[in-house]
Motif scaffolding. Structure first.
Motif, PDB file in Angstrom:
ATOM      1  N   PHE A   1       0.823  -1.203   0.000  1.00  0.00           N
ATOM      2  CA  PHE A   1       0.000   0.000   0.000  1.00  0.00           C
ATOM      3  C   PHE A   1       0.861   1.258   0.000  1.00  0.00           C
ATOM      4  CE2 PHE A   1      -2.285   3.450   2.137  1.00  0.00           C
ATOM      5  CZ  PHE A   1      -3.344   3.576   1.251  1.00  0.00           C
ATOM      6  N   ASP A   2       1.961   1.231   0.728  1.00  0.00           N
ATOM      7  CA  ASP A   2       2.852   2.399   0.738  1.00  0.00           C
ATOM      8  C   ASP A   2       3.388   2.684  -0.662  1.00  0.00           C
ATOM      9  OD1 ASP A   2       2.460   2.764   3.432  1.00  0.00           O
ATOM     10  OD2 ASP A   2       4.313   1.754   4.034  1.00  0.00           O
ATOM     11  N   GLN A   3       3.730   1.635  -1.391  1.00  0.00           N
ATOM     12  CA  GLN A   3       4.206   1.834  -2.759  1.00  0.00           C
ATOM     13  C   GLN A   3       3.081   2.369  -3.641  1.00  0.00           C
ATOM     14  OE1 GLN A   3       7.473   1.505  -4.085  1.00  0.00           O
ATOM     15  NE2 GLN A   3       6.367   2.680  -5.651  1.00  0.00           N
ATOM     16  N   TRP A   4       1.891   1.812  -3.438  1.00  0.00           N
ATOM     17  CA  TRP A   4       0.753   2.323  -4.219  1.00  0.00           C
ATOM     18  C   TRP A   4       0.514   3.793  -3.869  1.00  0.00           C
ATOM     19  CZ3 TRP A   4      -3.872   4.725  -3.330  1.00  0.00           C
ATOM     20  CH2 TRP A   4      -4.740   4.831  -4.424  1.00  0.00           C
ATOM     21  N   GLY A   5       0.555   4.131  -2.590  1.00  0.00           N
ATOM     22  CA  GLY A   5       0.347   5.517  -2.176  1.00  0.00           C
ATOM     23  C   GLY A   5       1.387   6.449  -2.764  1.00  0.00           C
ATOM     24  N   HIS A   6       2.635   5.993  -2.814  1.00  0.00           N
ATOM     25  CA  HIS A   6       3.696   6.801  -3.430  1.00  0.00           C
ATOM     26  C   HIS A   6       3.372   7.074  -4.893  1.00  0.00           C
ATOM     27  CE1 HIS A   6       7.528   7.239  -5.644  1.00  0.00           C
ATOM     28  NE2 HIS A   6       7.913   7.948  -4.564  1.00  0.00           N
ATOM     29  N   ASP A   7       2.957   6.035  -5.599  1.00  0.00           N
ATOM     30  CA  ASP A   7       2.636   6.188  -7.023  1.00  0.00           C
ATOM     31  C   ASP A   7       1.370   7.032  -7.219  1.00  0.00           C
ATOM     32  OD1 ASP A   7       4.819   4.573  -7.487  1.00  0.00           O
ATOM     33  OD2 ASP A   7       3.626   2.750  -7.793  1.00  0.00           O
ATOM     34  N   TYR A   8       0.430   6.911  -6.304  1.00  0.00           N
ATOM     35  CA  TYR A   8      -0.794   7.717  -6.389  1.00  0.00           C
ATOM     36  C   TYR A   8      -0.478   9.198  -6.196  1.00  0.00           C
ATOM     37  CZ  TYR A   8      -5.360   9.643  -5.035  1.00  0.00           C
ATOM     38  OH  TYR A   8      -6.489  10.413  -4.938  1.00  0.00           O
ATOM     39  N   LEU A   9       0.374   9.504  -5.227  1.00  0.00           N
ATOM     40  CA  LEU A   9       0.759  10.900  -5.003  1.00  0.00           C
ATOM     41  C   LEU A   9       1.475  11.467  -6.218  1.00  0.00           C
ATOM     42  CD1 LEU A   9       1.955  10.800  -1.284  1.00  0.00           C
ATOM     43  CD2 LEU A   9      -0.134  11.839  -2.169  1.00  0.00           C
ATOM     44  N   ALA A  10       2.324  10.649  -6.827  1.00  0.00           N
ATOM     45  CA  ALA A  10       3.014  11.098  -8.041  1.00  0.00           C
ATOM     46  C   ALA A  10       2.013  11.331  -9.169  1.00  0.00           C
ATOM     47  CB  ALA A  10       4.063  10.064  -8.453  1.00  0.00           C
ATOM     48  N   ARG A  11       1.002  10.467  -9.231  1.00  0.00           N
ATOM     49  CA  ARG A  11       0.008  10.592 -10.300  1.00  0.00           C
ATOM     50  C   ARG A  11      -0.832  11.855 -10.134  1.00  0.00           C
ATOM     51  NH1 ARG A  11      -3.075  11.887 -13.329  1.00  0.00           N
ATOM     52  NH2 ARG A  11      -4.545  10.711 -14.652  1.00  0.00           N
ATOM     53  N   ILE A  12      -1.236  12.182  -8.912  1.00  0.00           N
ATOM     54  CA  ILE A  12      -2.118  13.337  -8.736  1.00  0.00           C
ATOM     55  C   ILE A  12      -1.345  14.659  -8.659  1.00  0.00           C
ATOM     56  CG2 ILE A  12      -3.871  11.952  -7.587  1.00  0.00           C
ATOM     57  CD1 ILE A  12      -2.992  13.233  -4.947  1.00  0.00           C
ATOM     58  N   ALA A  13      -0.017  14.570  -8.708  1.00  0.00           N
ATOM     59  CA  ALA A  13       0.780  15.803  -8.643  1.00  0.00           C
ATOM     60  C   ALA A  13       0.456  16.736  -9.801  1.00  0.00           C
ATOM     61  CB  ALA A  13       2.263  15.461  -8.629  1.00  0.00           C
ATOM     62  N   SER A  14       0.051  16.148 -10.922  1.00  0.00           N
ATOM     63  CA  SER A  14      -0.273  16.967 -12.100  1.00  0.00           C
ATOM     64  C   SER A  14      -1.727  17.420 -12.116  1.00  0.00           C
ATOM     65  CB  SER A  14       0.020  16.170 -13.376  1.00  0.00           C
ATOM     66  OG  SER A  14      -0.749  14.973 -13.404  1.00  0.00           O
ATOM     67  N   GLU A  15      -2.500  16.991 -11.126  1.00  0.00           N
ATOM     68  CA  GLU A  15      -3.918  17.354 -11.061  1.00  0.00           C
ATOM     69  C   GLU A  15      -4.087  18.647 -10.263  1.00  0.00           C
ATOM     70  OE1 GLU A  15      -6.497  15.721 -12.415  1.00  0.00           O
ATOM     71  OE2 GLU A  15      -5.397  13.990 -13.191  1.00  0.00           O
ATOM     72  N   ASP A  16      -5.185  19.320 -10.517  1.00  0.00           N
ATOM     73  CA  ASP A  16      -5.505  20.543  -9.791  1.00  0.00           C
ATOM     74  C   ASP A  16      -5.995  20.179  -8.395  1.00  0.00           C
ATOM     75  OD1 ASP A  16      -6.221  23.020  -8.903  1.00  0.00           O
ATOM     76  OD2 ASP A  16      -7.838  23.331 -10.362  1.00  0.00           O
TER      77      ASP A  16
END
Length: 484
Positions: free
Chosen positions: A395-410
């Protein structure tokens, strides 16, 4: 706004004739009484809820009175049940009382479920029981409030009429609304009984009444099939995205309008389980949650088979082939929105699938996860939901990737966007069961309260926190019987 005695009737399906349905009068219930009614469903008919009198509902929908313009009909159809063809089914306990149109020109079927025996009752008593009527009422209106296409429910009428199932229960009726009650099995009946003229008459009726835009296409019958494929692809995507399990996806339970239809042992997921089976009669898991996509495709192929004398087989196959890519596109769009993503990137499907795998492993509450993910800024929200997972490293790895993914979102308005698509309140089986238990003891307040809460699923309601909590252990993964 109208009163119940001011509805405008236009009985188009009855006009097709006795080959398509049989005239039957409803059988009255003993001591009928209003259990619950939906203001939102009343509005579809331009009815004024403030003028709705309980005794009028009870008399009309308890089978004691009928509009002069009504023409109650039991519709005939067949269908594939658990993959096996049943040559004649039909409305064994329901009647199409008539079709009405509102001030906007929309036509609505008035269908009374539990109205007594018909020629299609197949040794049954033609009755519905209170528990199943309440479940369908709550589900119909809850799905509509979520934005998922569904038949609607105007009211439930209880009674003193004894009905025997596994035990003695009390009979009830449900007044169901839909633009049409024609189903895949309606076409199958005329195909397999070799009545091509009647099949074409039914197809022409469906196009004229519900898909007039198909008449503008070079091949209207093909255009109809393609439209049904498209609507069902979107519907099943919504079921899967919101964790709804239908439970009995027989072809006679599939609407030609692509709406959720004919509720039996349905359920919303509590803990995420892709293999969840909500119907205790489904011993092989044919209608498990994960199988709903391939079963919808199978059902559409059965519908296509019924149309082979009207449309070239290869054209039907090409239209059917649209189902899976359309489903995937709708599903991924919904899941992006549930995760707070407003743009599309190539890795989004993998991100969703990884999350579901982690949720499965940890038995994470499906709908609450998404709601909690959106209630705070993403880093804090991830910390809040982390303890629900078993594979913390995963889950921590998924959370890391999720944060990276939403970095480009408003980030502005993220919570509002996510709360608008992630419900706080869903119709959990244990909540429905508690309301049913009270209703069977003559107390309808909990049914009415639960209905009101579910009418605003995305909006936090004061004093209703109990309806937003995880279920107790006894209430998880309840399997429901088909018997009603």
């Amino acid at each position: 706004m109208k009163a119940l005695d001011e509805l405008n009737f236009d009985n188009r399906f009855a006009a097709l004739g006795d080959v398509f349905s049989t005239h039957v009068l409803p059988q009255p219930l003993d001591a009928p009484r209003l259990v619950v009614a939906s203001d939102a469903a009343m509005a579809l008919l331009d009815l004024d809820p403030s003028q709705a009198r309980e005794e009028v509902f009870a008399q009309l929908f308890g089978g004691h009175k009928l509009w002069a313009e009504a023409e109650p009909r039991a519709m005939v159809y067949s269908g594939h049940q658990f993959g096996h063809y049943n040559p004649q089914l039909g409305d064994g306990r329901g009647l199409l009382l008539g079709e009405v149109y509102n001030d906007a020109g929309e036509h609505w079927d008035l269908h009374l479920k539990g109205a007594g025996q018909t020629p299609y009752s197949r040794m049954g008593d033609g009755r519905a029981v209170l528990r199943s009527s309440i479940r369908e009422f709550l589900a119909s209106e809850a799905l509509a409030a979520l934005g998922i296409p569904s038949s609607r429910a105007l009211c439930v009428i209880g009674s003193d009429t004894p009905v025997w199932r596994e035990k003695q229960e009390r009979g009830a009726t449900l007044l169901r609304l839909a633009h049409s009650h024609v189903r895949f099995g309606s076409f199958e009946y005329f195909y397999y009984t070799r009545q091509p003229e009647q099949l074409q008459k039914l197809v022409d009726h469906v196009i004229a009444a519900h898909y007039p835009e198909c008449l503008e296409q070079p091949q209207p019958y093909l255009a109809l099939f393609r439209s049904i494929v498209e609507r069902n692809a979107e519907l099943i995507a919504q079921w899967q995205a919101y964790g709804f399990c239908h439970g009995v996806m027989n072809t006679d339970n599939m609407s030609i309008l692509g709406i959720t239809f004919d509720f039996g042992p349905f359920a919303f997921l509590d803990d995420f389980d892709a293999g969840f089976i909500c119907n205790h009669s489904d011993h092989e898991g044919r209608y498990s949650f994960s199988n709903q996509v391939p079963i919808a495709h199978w059902n559409l192929s059965a519908l296509g088979q019924a149309l082979v004398n009207l449309v070239e087989v290869e054209a039907l196959r090409e239209a059917l082939a649209l189902f899976l890519p359309l489903y995937q596109a709708h599903y991924l769009d919904l899941m992006r929105r549930r995760l707070g993503l407003s743009t599309a990137q190539d890795g989004d499907l993998a991100l969703v699938e990884r999350l579901l795998g982690l949720m499965q492993l940890g038995a994470v509450d499906y709908n609450l996860f998404f709601r909690r993910l959106g209630e705070q800024p993403a880093p804090q929200a991830l910390g809040k939901v982390r303890d629900d997972f078993v594979d913390l490293a995963g889950f921590d790895q998924w959370g890391h990737d999720y944060l990276a993914r939403i970095a480009s979102e408003d980030a502005a308005g993220r919570t509002a966007r996510m709360n608008a698509v992630n419900p706080l309140y869903v119709l959990r089986n244990y909540l429905a069961q508690k309301a049913i238990d009270a209703a069977e003891d003559g107390n309808y307040e909990e049914v009415r309260r639960l209905h009101q809460v579910l009418a605003r699923p995305f909006e936090e309601q004061a004093g209703m926190q109990a309806y937003a909590e995880r279920p107790p252990e006894w209430g998880k993964h309840l399997e429901i019987s088909c018997s009603s």
